[in-house]
Design an enzyme around this catalytic site. Structure first.
Site, PDB file in Angstrom:
ATOM      1  N   HIS A 266       0.785  -0.956   0.195  1.00 53.31           N
ATOM      2  CA  HIS A 266       0.516   0.143   0.353  1.00 53.31           C
ATOM      3  C   HIS A 266       0.289   0.861   0.513  1.00 53.31           C
ATOM      4  O   HIS A 266       0.950   2.547  -0.894  1.00 53.31           O
ATOM      5  CB  HIS A 266      -1.008  -0.274   1.476  1.00 53.31           C
ATOM      6  CG  HIS A 266      -1.661   1.785   0.943  1.00 53.31           C
ATOM      7  ND1 HIS A 266      -2.637   1.580   0.918  1.00 53.31           N
ATOM      8  CD2 HIS A 266      -0.657   2.032   2.327  1.00 53.31           C
ATOM      9  CE1 HIS A 266      -3.352   2.583   1.522  1.00 53.31           C
ATOM     10  NE2 HIS A 266      -2.070   3.452   2.443  1.00 53.31           N
ATOM     11  N   GLU A 267       1.612   0.749   1.125  1.00 50.42           N
ATOM     12  CA  GLU A 267       2.881   2.543   0.995  1.00 50.42           C
ATOM     13  C   GLU A 267       3.568   2.549  -0.425  1.00 50.42           C
ATOM     14  O   GLU A 267       3.588   3.883  -1.241  1.00 50.42           O
ATOM     15  CB  GLU A 267       3.693   2.247   1.639  1.00 50.42           C
ATOM     16  CG  GLU A 267       3.037   2.249   3.819  1.00 50.42           C
ATOM     17  CD  GLU A 267       2.026   3.436   4.200  1.00 50.42           C
ATOM     18  OE1 GLU A 267       2.564   4.756   3.233  1.00 50.42           O
ATOM     19  OE2 GLU A 267       1.305   3.097   4.429  1.00 50.42           O
ATOM     20  N   HIS A 270       1.763   4.637  -3.127  1.00 52.51           N
ATOM     21  CA  HIS A 270       1.912   5.822  -2.649  1.00 52.51           C
ATOM     22  C   HIS A 270       2.941   6.298  -3.776  1.00 52.51           C
ATOM     23  O   HIS A 270       2.510   7.525  -4.168  1.00 52.51           O
ATOM     24  CB  HIS A 270       1.838   6.608  -1.176  1.00 52.51           C
ATOM     25  CG  HIS A 270       0.519   6.330  -0.621  1.00 52.51           C
ATOM     26  ND1 HIS A 270      -0.336   7.079  -0.888  1.00 52.51           N
ATOM     27  CD2 HIS A 270       0.155   5.697   0.788  1.00 52.51           C
ATOM     28  CE1 HIS A 270      -1.624   6.677  -0.172  1.00 52.51           C
ATOM     29  NE2 HIS A 270      -1.063   5.887   1.065  1.00 52.51           N
ATOM     30  N   GLU A 341      -5.963   6.787  -1.385  1.00 54.22           N
ATOM     31  CA  GLU A 341      -5.793   5.776  -0.375  1.00 54.22           C
ATOM     32  C   GLU A 341      -5.994   5.277  -1.438  1.00 54.22           C
ATOM     33  O   GLU A 341      -5.667   2.983  -1.035  1.00 54.22           O
ATOM     34  CB  GLU A 341      -6.302   6.066   1.352  1.00 54.22           C
ATOM     35  CG  GLU A 341      -5.848   6.946   1.683  1.00 54.22           C
ATOM     36  CD  GLU A 341      -4.077   6.866   2.154  1.00 54.22           C
ATOM     37  OE1 GLU A 341      -4.068   5.173   2.969  1.00 54.22           O
ATOM     38  OE2 GLU A 341      -2.955   7.272   2.495  1.00 54.22           O
ATOM     39  N   ASP A 345      -4.441   1.260  -1.813  1.00 54.62           N
ATOM     40  CA  ASP A 345      -5.204   0.141  -1.589  1.00 54.62           C
ATOM     41  C   ASP A 345      -4.545  -0.834  -2.752  1.00 54.62           C
ATOM     42  O   ASP A 345      -5.006  -1.933  -2.723  1.00 54.62           O
ATOM     43  CB  ASP A 345      -6.798   0.585  -0.916  1.00 54.62           C
ATOM     44  CG  ASP A 345      -6.255   0.984   0.207  1.00 54.62           C
ATOM     45  OD1 ASP A 345      -5.168   0.492   1.026  1.00 54.62           O
ATOM     46  OD2 ASP A 345      -7.606   0.741   1.083  1.00 54.62           O
TER      47      ASP A 345
END
Length: 402
Positions: A266-267, A270, A341, A345
């Site tokens: 997930h990070e 980003h 976000e 995800d």
């Protein structure tokens, strides 16, 4: 003009109080109903924690408002009358840092209460009083040293440039970027002990994950955060090749390897989507708006305050209104952030393979449980405060059966 400034801050207070009161009522009503994601006992405890935090924020907001009134009423004048230096540079730095020190002292009781009453009551606080005092003193000294340097820089810009507000924005924006670059190093130096990840298998899997997105880092590190707090967290810090992946030891302890990889996926989402640069651009926009507004205030405001437009007055007014402008920008930043976000995800679940969505969903559920995050919120509160979508919406987007 002074009435306008005071009215804007008063409106900010009223909206802040309204969102907190609505959130408290919403939680108190829903926490006694059927539990969501958590066991009934955990659901009730998370609700009680959420209410307690909002009550504290209400008291804090009232105190901040009184402090604001005090500063514009007599506080700035008191500082300029009681701080005596012949050197104009030192005089300006001393007044601004005096303002910062007094505000820090006022906030100390709230920090103590949150740490040793609220967090202790709900099982988060692992820090000793000695550790907290040491951390507070280190933060205080760093604020004095680096804050004085920044104030000096802004003073020189105001004193030497007609478009001082534009060049001050450039200077402060550069400082913000520098802080983001140096944050992991400073945190490791003064607060958390960072050690290279010892689990070679996990380290290899994390690096394989990073290679898929082209993320280059200086290593994967583990923070001994559990000596202070029981919450789970991880972060990527720095820029370029100096980037670090930092995992809280609490996160490694509570999540399985696949769940941990899903969170990191997930990070990395980003990073792959350039979200850090989007966030920097949004923060830059907010800073530019602040400096543009306060760089063009009418002289009548200073007459009403009984002050001259000295550099220290401009800087103090800027700092007094940072919370207001931040609150105004928050809904915009929240909309952008929540969109990012969801995209992160999706990428996190894709990087995790066939079971990626399930592993990420399991990790999110554990984060809710361990961090005692109440999974339901009032829509108005979400609009003004949430940078992440509510966890239930994130799970639905992942296609997980709640």
């Amino acid at each position: 003009m002074l009435m306008t400034i005071t009215g804007i801050y008063t409106l900010y207070l009223l909206i802040t109080l309204y969102t907190s009161v609505m959130q408290i009522g919403f939680i108190n009503h829903s926490k006694t109903k059927e539990a969501v994601l958590l066991t009934p006992a955990e659901f009730l405890k998370a609700g009680n924690y959420g209410v307690a935090k909002e009550k504290l924020s209400i008291v804090n907001a009232f105190v901040d408002y009184l402090i604001f009134i005090a500063w514009i009423g007599f506080g700035i004048k008191a500082l300029q009358n009681n701080i005596l230096f012949e050197n104009d540079v030192i005089y300006n730095i001393a007044i601004v840092m005096g303002f910062v020190v007094i505000n820090s002292l006022v906030s100390l009781p709230f920090a103590y209460y949150e740490k040793f009453v609220l967090d202790t009551q709900f099982g988060f606080n692992k820090s000793t009083m000695g550790q907290w005092i040491k951390d507070t003193l280190i933060s205080f000294v760093m604020t004095l040293v680096f804050g004085s340097v920044v104030v000096w820089g802004v003073y020189e810009i105001i004193s030497n440039f007609t478009l001082w507000w534009l060049w001050s924005f450039v200077f402060i924006f550069a400082v913000v970027i520098l802080i983001n670059m140096l944050y992991p190093a400073f945190r490791a130096m003064f607060f958390d002990k960072l050690t290279p990840l010892q689990d070679e298998t996990l380290d290899d899997e994390i690096k394989t994950l990073m290679d898929k997105t082209g993320f280059v880092s200086s290593g994967v590190f583990v923070s001994d955060a559990s000596k202070r707090d029981a919450r789970l967290n991880a972060y990527f810090g720095g820029f370029g090749k100096a980037k670090r992946v930092v995992l809280f030891d609490t996160l490694i302890e509570k999540l399985t390897t696949k769940e941990l990889l899903a969170v990191l996926g997930h990070e990395l989402g980003h990073f792959a989507h350039g979200d850090i640069y989007k966030n920097i651009a949004l923060v830059g926009s907010m800073l530019l708006a602040m400096f543009a507004i306060f760089g063009n205030l009418p002289d009548t405001l200073y007459l009403e305050l009984g002050l001259s437009s000295e550099p220290y007055v401009l800087m103090i007014l800027l700092m007094l209104f940072i919370p207001v402008l931040g609150f105004i920008m928050m809904p915009i930043m929240g909309i952008v952030s929540r969109h990012n976000e969801y995209a992160a995800d999706r990428m996190g679940s894709e990087l995790g393979g066939e079971a990626g969505a399930i592993e990420l969903a399991n990790a999110l559920k554990k984060l809710v449980t361990e961090n005692k995050s109440y999974p339901l919120s009032h829509p108005v509160y979400i609009f003004f405060h949430y940078t992440h979508p509510p966890v239930l919406e994130r799970l639905r987007e992942l296609g997980v059966d709640i």
